[in-house]
Design an enzyme around this catalytic site. Structure first.
Site, PDB file in Angstrom:
ATOM      1  N   LYS A   5      42.552  35.485 -19.718  1.00 18.70           N
ATOM      2  CA  LYS A   5      42.206  34.069 -20.303  1.00 18.70           C
ATOM      3  C   LYS A   5      41.068  33.588 -19.609  1.00 18.70           C
ATOM      4  O   LYS A   5      41.355  32.902 -18.268  1.00 18.70           O
ATOM      5  CB  LYS A   5      43.296  33.141 -20.509  1.00 18.70           C
ATOM      6  CG  LYS A   5      42.915  31.898 -21.620  1.00 18.70           C
ATOM      7  CD  LYS A   5      43.484  30.520 -21.227  1.00 18.70           C
ATOM      8  CE  LYS A   5      42.904  29.926 -20.136  1.00 18.70           C
ATOM      9  NZ  LYS A   5      41.508  29.530 -20.406  1.00 18.70           N
ATOM     10  N   GLU A  22      38.947  19.469  -1.670  1.00 17.51           N
ATOM     11  CA  GLU A  22      38.031  20.369  -2.180  1.00 17.51           C
ATOM     12  C   GLU A  22      36.666  19.545  -3.187  1.00 17.51           C
ATOM     13  O   GLU A  22      37.362  19.219  -4.321  1.00 17.51           O
ATOM     14  CB  GLU A  22      38.654  21.610  -3.120  1.00 17.51           C
ATOM     15  CG  GLU A  22      37.495  22.724  -3.680  1.00 17.51           C
ATOM     16  CD  GLU A  22      38.029  23.739  -4.147  1.00 17.51           C
ATOM     17  OE1 GLU A  22      39.177  23.649  -4.968  1.00 17.51           O
ATOM     18  OE2 GLU A  22      37.925  24.857  -3.822  1.00 17.51           O
TER      19      GLU A  22
HETATM   20  P1  NAD Z   1      41.283  25.194 -12.996  1.00 20.78           P
HETATM   21  O1  NAD Z   1      42.549  25.396 -12.192  1.00 20.78           O
HETATM   22  O2  NAD Z   1      41.175  23.950 -13.823  1.00 20.78           O
HETATM   23  O3  NAD Z   1      41.485  26.289 -14.027  1.00 20.78           O
HETATM   24  C1  NAD Z   1      41.409  27.745 -13.831  1.00 20.78           C
HETATM   25  C2  NAD Z   1      41.784  28.283 -14.989  1.00 20.78           C
HETATM   26  O4  NAD Z   1      43.057  27.993 -15.424  1.00 20.78           O
HETATM   27  C3  NAD Z   1      41.247  28.386 -16.308  1.00 20.78           C
HETATM   28  O5  NAD Z   1      41.014  29.305 -17.006  1.00 20.78           O
HETATM   29  C4  NAD Z   1      41.846  27.027 -17.048  1.00 20.78           C
HETATM   30  O6  NAD Z   1      41.510  27.240 -18.691  1.00 20.78           O
HETATM   31  C5  NAD Z   1      43.173  27.851 -16.920  1.00 20.78           C
HETATM   32  N1  NAD Z   1      44.285  26.741 -17.092  1.00 20.78           N
HETATM   33  C6  NAD Z   1      44.118  25.261 -16.787  1.00 20.78           C
HETATM   34  N2  NAD Z   1      45.295  24.878 -17.039  1.00 20.78           N
HETATM   35  C7  NAD Z   1      46.190  25.967 -17.345  1.00 20.78           C
HETATM   36  C8  NAD Z   1      47.613  25.935 -17.564  1.00 20.78           C
HETATM   37  N3  NAD Z   1      48.468  24.734 -17.724  1.00 20.78           N
HETATM   38  N4  NAD Z   1      48.106  27.120 -17.678  1.00 20.78           N
HETATM   39  C9  NAD Z   1      47.427  28.172 -17.615  1.00 20.78           C
HETATM   40  N5  NAD Z   1      46.238  28.194 -17.220  1.00 20.78           N
HETATM   41  C10 NAD Z   1      45.566  26.984 -17.357  1.00 20.78           C
HETATM   42  O7  NAD Z   1      40.359  25.632 -11.994  1.00 20.78           O
HETATM   43  P2  NAD Z   1      38.528  25.970 -12.433  1.00 20.78           P
HETATM   44  O8  NAD Z   1      38.108  24.317 -12.512  1.00 20.78           O
HETATM   45  O9  NAD Z   1      38.303  26.687 -13.622  1.00 20.78           O
HETATM   46  O10 NAD Z   1      38.171  26.558 -11.153  1.00 20.78           O
HETATM   47  C11 NAD Z   1      37.856  26.023  -9.705  1.00 20.78           C
HETATM   48  C12 NAD Z   1      38.884  26.031  -8.957  1.00 20.78           C
HETATM   49  O11 NAD Z   1      39.229  27.490  -8.836  1.00 20.78           O
HETATM   50  C13 NAD Z   1      38.462  25.656  -7.622  1.00 20.78           C
HETATM   51  O12 NAD Z   1      39.782  24.808  -7.229  1.00 20.78           O
HETATM   52  C14 NAD Z   1      38.487  26.978  -6.654  1.00 20.78           C
HETATM   53  O13 NAD Z   1      38.762  26.825  -5.487  1.00 20.78           O
HETATM   54  C15 NAD Z   1      39.336  27.921  -7.453  1.00 20.78           C
HETATM   55  N6  NAD Z   1      38.841  29.232  -7.282  1.00 20.78           N
HETATM   56  C16 NAD Z   1      39.620  29.926  -6.134  1.00 20.78           C
HETATM   57  C17 NAD Z   1      39.335  31.245  -5.891  1.00 20.78           C
HETATM   58  C18 NAD Z   1      39.984  31.948  -5.056  1.00 20.78           C
HETATM   59  O14 NAD Z   1      40.071  33.319  -4.813  1.00 20.78           O
HETATM   60  N7  NAD Z   1      40.954  31.447  -3.992  1.00 20.78           N
HETATM   61  C19 NAD Z   1      38.334  31.770  -6.534  1.00 20.78           C
HETATM   62  C20 NAD Z   1      37.410  31.063  -7.345  1.00 20.78           C
HETATM   63  C21 NAD Z   1      38.087  29.936  -7.644  1.00 20.78           C
END
Ligand code: NAD
Length: 501
Positions: free
Chosen positions: A185, A395
């Site tokens: 997803k 963050e």
């Molecule tokens: P997010 O947590 O809002 O979303 C990430 C993913 O989760 C998206 O595909 C979103 O649609 C999905 N999602 C949201 N709610 C969900 C639920 N209830 N159940 C399942 N899936 C759900 O994050 P974002 O804003 O897309 O990305 C930014 C974040 O990702 C930042 O906090 C960043 O640090 C983190 N990130 C971490 C790494 C790592 O390797 N540690 C790498 C890249 C990004």
């Protein structure tokens, strides 16, 4: 430069879902629009997955896993297919780069590097799976124990918007190398390149049902996906709050989970560092990808005796950063992903300024000529901050960095470790013994010594504390897409009769 003629051969105005080896519409026909954040203009329509589509994708993945051939192929045959995926990605490199830029507003420089790494991930796992094996263990006489690695099963892989294709590759490559099936997803805002990757995998010879991609909202279908009985493992990359929520849901049916979450990574600059390298590395460390990197080095600590010299050069170099057309090879900083994210970033900056911080550079939205409809934020450097501020602890996920002085190694370690996160940390010093001491004492999954680069396919990537657990990349990711089966055999001549019956 991008060869537009080649790219236009593939471009679609509507991207359906990719399930069971085919492009398919959502069961209820739902679609939504994705945008180009650099201009604010629509990019394409995308099918929006509902529960029926998640069911369909997971059934396809389950069938492929239980009754398909993929996991029974020899590792050499799977490796050949992974290498073929990489080859086709190289052939369609310009298309993938262009789509990634159009869907994220990131720069040509960033997109090219990230797509190249996605390609190398497939090449790395094509090699790694061949040498991934079990062990023979020492046993009492007459007993023989060996372990074998078996694929975990059907994996739900949830990807964020900051590196849409690279994060998809980090997840898909080790999973399918191990013999798993996946339902990916992508983030709601950035599904396009992951969909194209599924098509490429099928063209390369991955059997149908092994790689499925279902775009849609995490809020709408996320919970359904992660609690679904057909899912054996969840690999999530995203924010810490959503990661916590997923772990809670997964615990009910004991699904395996890996969580790559947020970060607030420090950069420690010691007085014996090569100051020019530390300045250039620190500019890149925060402003690359417009600061939208989980391992962005968003807190800089500089030893007091070189603080003024560092700051003068750091601000001077950051002033040279060019915002503008993401396709221009000279552009350093691209757009922010969305209007909402600009507001989040600005909220952190306003709150820091109200608390007494000073912006020595930037500090607000910026208008980029020719891109007035897009989402842009000025590279921002905040000083006079204190450690309790939200801008120092949380963050921001944008082009904003805080800078503070320190005096001693102990103080530097205490400051570096004083957030809930533990993803990455950079240390700038010419003293090898000091570098080793810092690497030992900093609580982070990744420590970078005298380098701004933080990810290569063979290097395990992931965090400690609230940055999550599990690892991506490296052999470690392959371990996490397999389970160890222990086989114990008795080969003595005298039958065993432990009850002496
Ligand atoms: P997010 O947590 O809002 O979303 C990430 C993913 O989760 C998206 O595909 C979103 O649609 C999905 N999602 C949201 N709610 C969900 C639920 N209830 N159940 C399942 N899936 C759900 O994050 P974002 O804003 O897309 O990305 C930014 C974040 O990702 C930042 O906090 C960043 O640090 C983190 N990130 C971490 C790494 C790592 O390797 N540690 C790498 C890249 C990004």
């Amino acid at each position: 430069m991008i060869d537009s003629e080649k790219v236009n051969r593939y471009r679609r105005s509507y991207y359906p879902m990719f399930i069971d080896g085919e492009w398919v519409d959502a069961a209820d026909g739902n679609r939504y629009t994705v945008y180009n954040p650099a201009t604010g203009e629509p990019l394409a329509e995308v099918a929006r997955a509902g529960r029926a589509d998640i069911d369909r994708a997971l059934q396809a993945a389950r069938l492929a896993f239980e009754h398909g051939k993929w996991r029974h192929f020899s590792v050499l045959r799977r490796a050949r297919v992974l290498n073929r995926i990489a080859e086709i990605m190289r052939e369609r490199f310009d298309e993938l780069v262009e789509l990634e830029i159009l869907n994220t507003g990131k720069t040509l420089f960033a997109a090219q590097g990230q797509i190249m790494q996605a390609i190398e991930d497939f090449e790395f796992y094509a090699g790694a799976i061949v040498g991934h094996r079990g062990h023979v263990n020492n046993m009492p006489s007459g007993f023989f124990n060996y372990t074998q690695r078996e694929p975990v099963g059907v994996c739900a892989q949830i990807v964020p918007w900051n590196y849409p294709l690279m994060m998809a590759a980090w997840k898909i490559a080790p999973a399918i190398a191990a013999g798993c099936s996946v339902v990916v997803k992508p983030a709601t805002l950035t599904p396009v390149t992951a969909l194209v990757l599924a098509e490429i995998a099928t063209e390369a010879g991955v059997p149908k049902g092994v790689v499925n991609v279902v775009p849609g909202s995490g809020r709408d279908v996320g919970d359904y996906l992660v609690t679904h009985p057909e899912v054996d493992k969840i690999a999530f990359t995203g924010s810490t709050p959503v990661g916590r929520h997923i772990m809670e849901l997964a615990s009910r049916s004991l699904k395996k989970v890996t969580l790559e979450l947020g970060g607030k990574s420090p950069s420690l600059i010691f007085d014996d560092a090569d100051l020019d390298a530390a300045v250039d590395g620190s500019v890149f460390g925060i402003f690359y990808n417009t600061g939208q990197s989980c391992e962005a080095r968003s807190r800089i600590y500089v030893q007091r005796s070189v603080y003024d010299a560092f700051m003068a050069r750091f601000v001077e170099k950051a002033k040279k950063l060019k915002l503008g057309n993401p396709f221009d090879p000279e552009t350093h900083v691209g757009a922010v992903i969305s209007r909402e994210q600009v507001d989040v970033i600005d909220g952190y900056v306003r709150s820091a300024l109200e608390d007494g911080a000073q912006a020595v550079l930037g500090g607000g939205e910026v208008r980029v000529p020719g891109f007035e409809g897009g989402y842009w934020y000025a590279p921002t450097i905040l000083v006079d901050v204190h450690h309790g501020m939200k801008a120092v602890q949380e963050e921001i996920f944008g082009p904003v960095v805080t800078v503070m002085p320190f005096d001693t190694e102990d103080e530097a370690v205490a400051l570096a470790n004083d957030t809930m996160y533990g993803l990455a940390a950079a240390v700038w010093t010419k003293d090898g013994a000091r570098a080793k001491r810092m690497a030992d004492r900093i609580r982070a999954g990744i420590v970078l010594v005298n380098t701004p680069f933080s990810a290569f396919p063979g290097m395990p990537f992931g965090g400690t504390k609230q940055s999550g657990f599990g690892r991506e990349l490296g052999i470690e990711a392959l371990d996490l897409y397999t389970e160890v089966k222990s086989v114990l055999m008795y080969y003595g001549t005298k039958p065993l009769n432990p009850f002496k019956l």
